[in-house]
Design a protein around this motif. Structure first.
Motif, short mmCIF file in Angstrom:
data_model
loop_
_atom_site.label_atom_id
_atom_site.label_comp_id
_atom_site.label_asym_id
_atom_site.label_seq_id
_atom_site.Cartn_x
_atom_site.Cartn_y
_atom_site.Cartn_z
N MET A 1 0.83 -1.19 0.00
CA MET A 1 0.00 0.00 0.00
C MET A 1 0.88 1.26 0.00
O MET A 1 0.52 2.24 -0.61
CB MET A 1 -0.91 0.01 1.22
CG MET A 1 -1.91 -1.13 1.24
SD MET A 1 -2.98 -1.12 -0.20
CE MET A 1 -4.38 -0.33 0.47
N LEU A 2 2.00 1.18 0.69
CA LEU A 2 2.89 2.33 0.74
C LEU A 2 3.41 2.68 -0.64
O LEU A 2 3.53 3.85 -0.98
CB LEU A 2 4.07 2.04 1.68
CG LEU A 2 5.12 3.13 1.79
CD1 LEU A 2 4.50 4.39 2.39
CD2 LEU A 2 6.28 2.68 2.64
N ALA A 3 3.65 1.66 -1.45
CA ALA A 3 4.16 1.92 -2.79
C ALA A 3 3.18 2.79 -3.57
O ALA A 3 3.59 3.69 -4.29
CB ALA A 3 4.42 0.62 -3.52
N CYS A 4 1.91 2.53 -3.44
CA CYS A 4 0.93 3.34 -4.17
C CYS A 4 0.79 4.72 -3.54
O CYS A 4 0.55 5.70 -4.24
CB CYS A 4 -0.42 2.65 -4.21
SG CYS A 4 -1.57 3.50 -5.30
N VAL A 81 1.33 2.10 -19.35
CA VAL A 81 0.53 0.89 -19.15
C VAL A 81 1.32 -0.13 -18.33
O VAL A 81 0.78 -0.76 -17.41
CB VAL A 81 0.11 0.28 -20.51
CG1 VAL A 81 -0.55 -1.07 -20.34
CG2 VAL A 81 -0.81 1.23 -21.26
N VAL A 82 2.60 -0.26 -18.63
CA VAL A 82 3.45 -1.20 -17.88
C VAL A 82 3.62 -0.72 -16.44
O VAL A 82 3.54 -1.50 -15.50
CB VAL A 82 4.81 -1.38 -18.58
CG1 VAL A 82 5.75 -2.24 -17.76
CG2 VAL A 82 4.63 -1.95 -19.98
N GLU A 83 3.82 0.57 -16.28
CA GLU A 83 3.98 1.15 -14.94
C GLU A 83 2.72 0.93 -14.10
O GLU A 83 2.79 0.50 -12.95
CB GLU A 83 4.29 2.64 -15.06
CG GLU A 83 4.75 3.27 -13.78
CD GLU A 83 5.26 4.69 -14.00
OE1 GLU A 83 5.71 5.27 -13.01
OE2 GLU A 83 5.21 5.21 -15.13
N TRP A 84 1.56 1.18 -14.69
CA TRP A 84 0.31 0.97 -13.96
C TRP A 84 0.06 -0.50 -13.70
O TRP A 84 -0.51 -0.86 -12.66
CB TRP A 84 -0.86 1.61 -14.71
CG TRP A 84 -0.93 3.08 -14.42
CD1 TRP A 84 -0.56 4.09 -15.25
CD2 TRP A 84 -1.36 3.69 -13.20
NE1 TRP A 84 -0.75 5.30 -14.61
CE2 TRP A 84 -1.24 5.09 -13.37
CE3 TRP A 84 -1.83 3.19 -12.00
CZ2 TRP A 84 -1.58 5.98 -12.37
CZ3 TRP A 84 -2.17 4.10 -11.00
CH2 TRP A 84 -2.04 5.47 -11.19
N ALA A 85 0.47 -1.38 -14.60
CA ALA A 85 0.34 -2.82 -14.36
C ALA A 85 1.16 -3.22 -13.13
O ALA A 85 0.73 -4.03 -12.31
CB ALA A 85 0.79 -3.62 -15.58
N GLY A 86 2.33 -2.61 -12.97
CA GLY A 86 3.15 -2.87 -11.79
C GLY A 86 2.49 -2.37 -10.52
O GLY A 86 2.50 -3.05 -9.49
N VAL A 88 -0.75 -2.01 -10.03
CA VAL A 88 -1.87 -2.92 -9.77
C VAL A 88 -1.37 -4.22 -9.17
O VAL A 88 -1.96 -4.76 -8.22
CB VAL A 88 -2.70 -3.17 -11.06
CG1 VAL A 88 -3.67 -4.31 -10.89
CG2 VAL A 88 -3.41 -1.89 -11.47
N CYS A 89 -0.27 -4.73 -9.68
CA CYS A 89 0.33 -5.96 -9.14
C CYS A 89 0.72 -5.78 -7.68
O CYS A 89 0.42 -6.63 -6.84
CB CYS A 89 1.54 -6.34 -9.99
SG CYS A 89 2.35 -7.88 -9.53
N GLY A 93 -1.13 -7.72 -4.59
CA GLY A 93 -0.33 -8.55 -3.69
C GLY A 93 -0.46 -8.11 -2.24
O GLY A 93 -0.62 -8.92 -1.34
N GLY A 94 -0.41 -6.79 -2.01
CA GLY A 94 -0.54 -6.28 -0.64
C GLY A 94 -1.91 -6.54 -0.05
O GLY A 94 -2.03 -6.95 1.10
#
Length: 110
Positions: A1-4, A81-86, A88-89, A93-94
């Motif tokens: 969650m911190l990453a977002c 798109v790749v950045e947002w996929a990361g 979302v991943c 996961g969190g």
């Protein structure tokens, strides 16, 4: 969650939303890079701790996969798109890990 919470892609979105409300803020490229490194490092470290504690590989695998996608999308020509996929991943996961921990606590108290 911190990453977002401190994800540069998310912060860019927050900045757009806040600017609609008349509140503006900006990040220099250095601040942007520092926040990105901090968020990615925190996500991987927390996931490594969870993997070690639970003796399961998937938390660190998800964090490394999501973080790699964020970094690839960010540094390889702004592949959003790749950045947002990361992102979302990392979020998936969190959240999955949080739900798993809550279920375990509920079952241990029952």
């Amino acid at each position: 969650m911190l990453a977002c919470a401190v994800c540069p892609a998310c912060l860019a979105t927050y900045a757009k939303l806040f600017s609609v409300l008349g509140v503006g803020f900006g990040l220099s490229e250095l601040h942007h890079l520092v926040l990105l490194v901090f968020a990615i490092s925190a996500s991987v470290l927390v996931s490594a701790w969870r993997s070690w504690r639970s003796k399961r590989l998937w938390p660190i695998a998800v964090a490394v996969t999501g973080s790699s996608l964020v970094l690839l999308g960010h540094f390889a020509g702004d592949l959003h798109v790749v950045e947002w996929a990361g992102v979302v991943c990392l979020l998936a996961g969190g959240l999955t890990e949080q739900f798993r921990l809550r279920r375990r606590l509920v079952h241990s108290h029952a």
